[in-house]
Design a protein around this motif. Structure first.
Motif, short mmCIF file in Angstrom:
data_model
loop_
_atom_site.label_atom_id
_atom_site.label_comp_id
_atom_site.label_asym_id
_atom_site.label_seq_id
_atom_site.Cartn_x
_atom_site.Cartn_y
_atom_site.Cartn_z
N SER A 335 0.79 -1.27 -0.22
CA SER A 335 0.07 0.36 0.48
C SER A 335 0.75 1.17 -0.23
O SER A 335 1.58 1.42 0.30
N LEU A 336 0.36 2.31 -0.34
CA LEU A 336 0.37 4.17 -0.27
C LEU A 336 -0.57 4.47 0.73
O LEU A 336 -1.39 4.07 -0.40
N GLY A 337 0.49 4.93 1.95
CA GLY A 337 -0.15 5.73 1.96
C GLY A 337 -0.34 7.00 2.32
O GLY A 337 0.26 7.35 2.40
N LEU A 338 -1.87 7.56 2.08
CA LEU A 338 -1.97 9.00 2.40
C LEU A 338 -2.55 9.63 3.89
O LEU A 338 -3.84 9.43 3.53
N HIS A 339 -1.20 10.46 4.14
CA HIS A 339 -1.88 10.63 5.69
C HIS A 339 -2.62 11.86 5.55
O HIS A 339 -1.19 13.32 4.99
N PHE A 340 -3.49 12.46 5.72
CA PHE A 340 -3.60 13.77 6.54
C PHE A 340 -3.75 14.50 7.54
O PHE A 340 -4.36 13.98 8.10
N THR A 341 -2.97 15.14 7.72
CA THR A 341 -3.38 16.05 8.58
C THR A 341 -3.88 17.90 8.54
O THR A 341 -3.31 18.67 7.73
N TRP A 342 -5.29 17.71 9.42
CA TRP A 342 -5.69 18.55 8.81
C TRP A 342 -5.52 20.16 10.00
O TRP A 342 -5.31 19.62 11.01
N ILE A 343 -6.65 21.21 10.03
CA ILE A 343 -6.60 22.07 10.93
C ILE A 343 -7.58 21.23 12.08
O ILE A 343 -7.64 20.74 11.70
N ALA A 344 -8.39 22.00 13.20
CA ALA A 344 -8.91 21.39 13.85
C ALA A 344 -9.80 22.27 14.07
O ALA A 344 -10.43 22.94 15.12
#
Length: 414
Positions: A335-344
């Motif tokens: 797998s390729l993991g696409l990890h997103f850190t968003w604003i709160a």
């Protein structure tokens, strides 16, 4: 003990009547035997309501620490409350290591395992793949042990808390090793087009970070046993100073860079154990797609980069090897993991989450169980060939629904 009010990120307020901090496995058995609803709280590093309950929360941090290394030095038995940073220190002092770690060493081992949390590396399975044995208290209060090769073991490891309270795990270990960490700036989009498989395999662990201000990659992180070649790498420049994964954020709590050799546990995570990695003022999402379609996935996100950029802190791209654990996001699929850190800001983030899911849909993305996603449960279930078997296994271990909550009922379809 007083109720837990919020999770690590602060976006979930728990609805529990009570929070318990048992000091022994016997106390945990008594809590379970008294009936539910009951859920286990790990390190609180989940971003949805999987750990929530209208009943009681059980925090295993109070259990006695166990780090029992087997005589053959191939496995270690640990308690259900230990965190990776603490385990890493203990193992390294014995000349041993686990094969990989997540970005944060602050998370609990049992919580990471039950959600198939992972690090990176084309040859590295997620953290659950190191489990050789699992001890859990099922819905009737009985303590059961499952070992690799036992019927149902592959379904129980990534269990979402549906089968019972994990009080101990036996993990595979390897000899301790050293790594060097290198960071490069501004990896061109053209290099991904021509060399993406080579780039993703250019280290023991590789992560690419972008805030999608353009189609280029802001930072490429390589964790390697051998030194990097001198000069630019696939068109990216060696960083002229330490970097934080989020572009522009001070790198004080990042692990050491510039190719300085160091122990595995001080290089595999992105963040130092002695620092809080952030204030928690963020939301996170992640989807796993087939690795052989990685460039398609990157292009899919690029199509909506202007829609997601206002609420995005950083997008990390990383790889995970295939495995046979029924509810692993990497089940029989590198797998390729696409990890997103968003604003709160949940209201602002959810449309961006839906936009990414829409673009990734042709790739049959599997969302990280502990993070924010909007895919309906039926779609998620359809991504897992052994889901019906898992549902039967959960019914077998918890027929009375002691460990159920609204989130799990939705996921299981009951």
């Amino acid at each position: 003990m007083s109720n837990v009010v919020k999770n690590w990120a602060g976006n979930i307020t728990f609805g529990a009547r009570r929070r318990h901090l048992p000091r022994s496995v016997a106390e945990v058995r008594d809590l379970v035997a008294a009936g539910g609803p009951l859920r286990v709280l790990g390190s609180g590093h989940s971003f949805n309501r999987m750990a929530d309950t209208t009943g009681d929360l059980v925090d295993l941090l109070g259990l006695p620490r166990i780090v029992e290394i087997a005589a053959d030095r191939r496995t270690v038995r640990v308690d259900g409350g230990i965190r990776y940073g603490e385990l890493a220190d203990r193992l390294d002092s014995e000349g041993l290591a686990v094969h990989n770690m997540a970005s944060l060493p602050h998370i609990s081992v049992a919580g990471a395992v039950t959600t198939a949390t992972h690090g990176s590396g084309v040859g590295n399975g997620n953290l659950a793949t190191s489990v050789a044995g699992i001890e859990l208290i099922r819905g009737d209060g009985e303590l059961v042990t499952l070992r690799r090769g036992d019927a149902g073991f592959d379904g129980a490891v990534v269990g979402l808390g549906a089968l019972g309270v994990v009080t101990a795990l036996t993990l595979d270990v390897v000899p301790a090793f050293e790594l060097r960490q290198y960071v490069y700036d501004d990896l061109p989009r053209a290099s991904l087009e021509e060399h993406l498989p080579e780039i993703l395999a250019a280290g023991y662990s590789v992560s690419l970070f972008t805030n999608w201000a353009s189609e280029d990659i802001n930072h490429a992180w390589f964790k390697r046993t051998e030194p990097m070649p001198e000069g630019p790498y696939f068109g990216a420049r060696p960083a002229d100073g330490p970097r934080h994964p989020v572009p522009g954020v001070p790198a004080d709590n990042s692990t050491e860079q510039f190719g300085v050799p160091g122990p595995w546990h001080a290089r595999l995570p992105h963040f130092r154990m002695e620092f809080s990695p952030s204030t928690g003022a963020e939301l996170q999402s992640e989807w796993m797609v087939p690795l052989d379609r990685a460039l398609e996935a990157i292009d899919a996100v690029a199509r909506v980069r202007e829609r997601i950029a206002p609420v995005l802190q950083v997008n990390e791209l990383r790889t995970v090897a295939a495995d046979d654990l029924w509810l692993s996001m990497n089940y029989q699929r590198a797998s390729l993991g696409l990890h997103f850190t968003w604003i709160a800001d949940t209201a602002a983030v959810l449309p961006a989450v839906a936009a990414v899911e829409e673009q990734l849909a042709p790739l049959e993305p599997r969302p990280h169980w502990g993070k924010v996603f909007t895919q309906d449960a039926a779609t998620v279930r359809g991504r897992y060939p052994r889901f019906a078997d898992f549902r039967a296994l959960a019914q077998q271990h918890d027929p009375a629904g002691v460990f159920r909550n609204a989130w799990l009922d939705d996921i299981l379809g009951t």
